[in-house]
Enzyme design. Structure first.
Site, PDB file in Angstrom:
ATOM      1  N   ARG B  23      23.510   9.507  28.186  1.00 20.33           N
ATOM      2  CA  ARG B  23      22.729   8.334  27.753  1.00 20.33           C
ATOM      3  C   ARG B  23      23.576   7.063  27.657  1.00 20.33           C
ATOM      4  O   ARG B  23      23.290   6.165  26.848  1.00 20.33           O
ATOM      5  CB  ARG B  23      22.035   8.590  26.409  1.00 20.33           C
ATOM      6  N   ARG B  27      19.985   2.737  24.638  1.00 20.44           N
ATOM      7  CA  ARG B  27      19.542   1.818  23.589  1.00 20.44           C
ATOM      8  C   ARG B  27      20.641   1.292  22.672  1.00 20.44           C
ATOM      9  O   ARG B  27      20.408   0.391  21.883  1.00 20.44           O
ATOM     10  CB  ARG B  27      18.448   2.503  22.748  1.00 20.44           C
ATOM     11  N   ARG B  36      15.272  -3.849  29.266  1.00 16.10           N
ATOM     12  CA  ARG B  36      14.162  -2.987  28.868  1.00 16.10           C
ATOM     13  C   ARG B  36      12.971  -3.786  28.335  1.00 16.10           C
ATOM     14  O   ARG B  36      11.812  -3.411  28.527  1.00 16.10           O
ATOM     15  CB  ARG B  36      14.688  -2.001  27.822  1.00 16.10           C
ATOM     16  N   ASP B  72      14.511   9.396  34.114  1.00 17.38           N
ATOM     17  CA  ASP B  72      14.136  10.373  33.095  1.00 17.38           C
ATOM     18  C   ASP B  72      13.859  11.702  33.784  1.00 17.38           C
ATOM     19  O   ASP B  72      13.305  11.715  34.897  1.00 17.38           O
ATOM     20  CB  ASP B  72      12.892   9.911  32.330  1.00 17.38           C
ATOM     21  N   TYR B 149       7.909  20.813  28.417  1.00 18.29           N
ATOM     22  CA  TYR B 149       7.132  19.564  28.294  1.00 18.29           C
ATOM     23  C   TYR B 149       5.737  19.724  28.876  1.00 18.29           C
ATOM     24  O   TYR B 149       4.757  19.259  28.313  1.00 18.29           O
ATOM     25  CB  TYR B 149       7.863  18.415  28.988  1.00 18.29           C
TER      26      TYR B 149
END
Lengths: 346, 346
Positions: B23, B27, B36, B72, B149
């Site tokens: 990552r 963020r 973003r 992703d 998922y």
């Protein structure tokens, strides 16, 4: 009284492998819902008659070889001075989390009888009810697991605040852990006096720690609790480090009579590592209760075979039974464990 | 181009230990937020120019030794026919989960260029931008993780529905996994053609499986992907089985060039188990970025020392960097890894 559970804890010979189930007094049982519907979850924990009633349900309905006190690991923390709420969706919430020196300083050590008398009363009721039935297990959370709730203010995804306190302010973290440890020792000693015949220490979240952090920030407090209890009682002590496979080189020295394991490690691997030093508890994947009967039987046999070389083995799920489980399957599990383990003894 | 990362993957000698951070385009970087903020998370994944821009940020700002495609793991599933949404709080959501024979039958295998051209375009842009910089890692999810998922309809706490399908309807589960596997093979082959110089397969949730269930329900699909890729490319393949310490006796045979590890197992333990057969990647506890500088340095040294006997070592966090991390600390981490590993080579 059926004593296979106590014998297995101490490594004595048993006629069959005893079994109990984590969260056996719980939401998968319709009988539990009937009692629970009379009030909140905390009401139930604090009502000795009702708490005793749900504790007994799985003994009578499912046929397990031990009862475990119905309560929650968080109730002693409330009496340390931390208001505790249970929300239907979020689970436990501490609206005033412990994150500062002042908050840690304000924590008090509860008195087992004075502050947590409802737990001790539940144990006393249960001991009477369980005469000629099965032994009673008392329990507590382990300090790291309890600390995560106090610091995070409830459940957590990545334990950011707990680990930040560990890393950024290890002195404050240590003071908090010391107080939780003192509280836990007093609480468990109280349970022994009230009549608990074994004790389990639940370290539900300790599997999120690196082995070196477990060594520095969690294990010493567990060890201190076990040492303090061993000084006053010889009832079996069980330490359950959930998801703790890589912590085993340390946990095997903790002094507990029994180590509990989740399903993510084979018990054959465990036996290789612990030898004959302790008994072991576990570890069927909880969702195996959704397997068809023949496959469930095969899986039970696998777990029993893996644990064959252990000093003693108490069968359990690797974690709590889920609310969606079928009570008939739980009952079948108990029957299978008894039958297959008798058969394996020839 | 700095090639230490590629060399370490293949077990060749390096002047220092290369590092990238899971990552790393994320963020914690203010520069990421700037890009973003121009649209949704999925918009960013699907915009090759912007996805390339955020991919490059940590290379320039933090100084890592490899770039990893910004995307992703779930985007190929959308093109299998499963509408995908990202909610600010809940994370990824599949509003039409895959739980029936009809739903599995309806899944299609996407074409890498035709359906996921935006990913391939991002890779092509990045290869141009990264000339004279660092290698580019492509990636996918592993089939079990992706299946959770689709079956759960998003993130999950205990993977009840996934495991119920495994246990109650293994044939249907197998068909779903076959399709996800075929999709993943096509997707990763497409990334190779587009120019990826290494590939990581993320098995983020596989640590919830018992070793015997991993053997039956997850590992064969990972192996099939690795075999299929090895038949067409010799770029390094990395398999990251998160929280998979007890799966190592199996994963070490998967055929990947590199095995990635989370922080819950010591790399010295890993090296003991894998010997010189594969390179290893990891595994600093991500929240160690909150340690003061001197303690962070000591912890980096510990990880490097533990990995010393490895065939090759790529430094990384044990899981993704958290949004709360300080970019300056991430930069310091890269510097420490480079300096200490150079020093250790004498």
């Amino acid at each position: 009284m059926r004593t296979e559970f106590l014998k297995a804890c101490k490594g004595e010979k048993t006629d069959y492998t005893p079994i109990w189930i984590m969260r056996q007094a719980g939401r998968y049982l319709p009988e539990y819902h009937t009692v629970r519907s009379k009030g909140s979850f905390l009401d139930l924990c604090k009502n000795p008659e009702r708490a005793a009633e749900v504790t007994l349900q799985p003994v009578d309905i499912i046929g397990v070889d031990a009862a475990i006190l119905f309560s929650d690991i968080l109730v002693p923390l409330e009496k340390m001075g931390c208001p505790l709420e249970f929300h239907e969706k979020r689970g436990p919430v501490f609206p005033e989390p412990i994150r500062t020196q002042a908050a840690v300083d304000a924590l008090r050590i509860p008195d087992a009888e004075g502050d947590l008398g409802y737990v001790m009363d539940t144990i006393r009721i249960l001991r009477k009810e369980l005469v000629n039935k099965v032994p009673l297990i008392g329990f507590s959370g382990a300090p790291f697991t309890l600390a995560t709730y106090l610091i995070e203010g409830g459940s957590s995804k990545n334990y950011l605040l707990t680990k930040r306190m560990m890393y950024e302010n290890p002195a404050l973290y240590g003071q908090l852990m010391d107080k939780i440890t003192d509280c836990t020792i007093a609480y468990l000693k109280g349970q022994v006096v009230a009549g608990a015949q074994a004790l389990q220490i639940f370290d539900s979240w300790v599997g999120v720690l690196a082995p070196c952090d477990f060594r520095d920030f969690a294990y010493p407090y567990v060890k201190r609790i076990i040492d303090a209890l061993k000084a006053v009682t010889d009832i079996p002590l069980i330490y359950f480090a959930n998801h703790g496979a890589t912590l085993l080189p340390q946990t095997k020295h903790c002094g507990a009579d029994v180590l509990g394991f989740d399903w993510r490690i084979g018990l054959d691997d465990v036996v290789r590592q612990v030898g004959q030093t302790v008994s072991i508890q576990g570890n069927l994947e909880p969702l195996c209760l959704f397997l068809p009967e023949d496959k469930l039987a095969a899986r039970v046999r696998m777990v029993l075979e893996e644990a064959k070389g252990a000093r003693g083995h108490i069968f359990n799920l690797g974690h709590g039974i889920v609310p969606e489980a079928d009570p008939a399957k739980a009952k079948l599990l108990v029957k299978l464990v008894h039958e297959i383990s008798r058969e394996m003894r020839g």
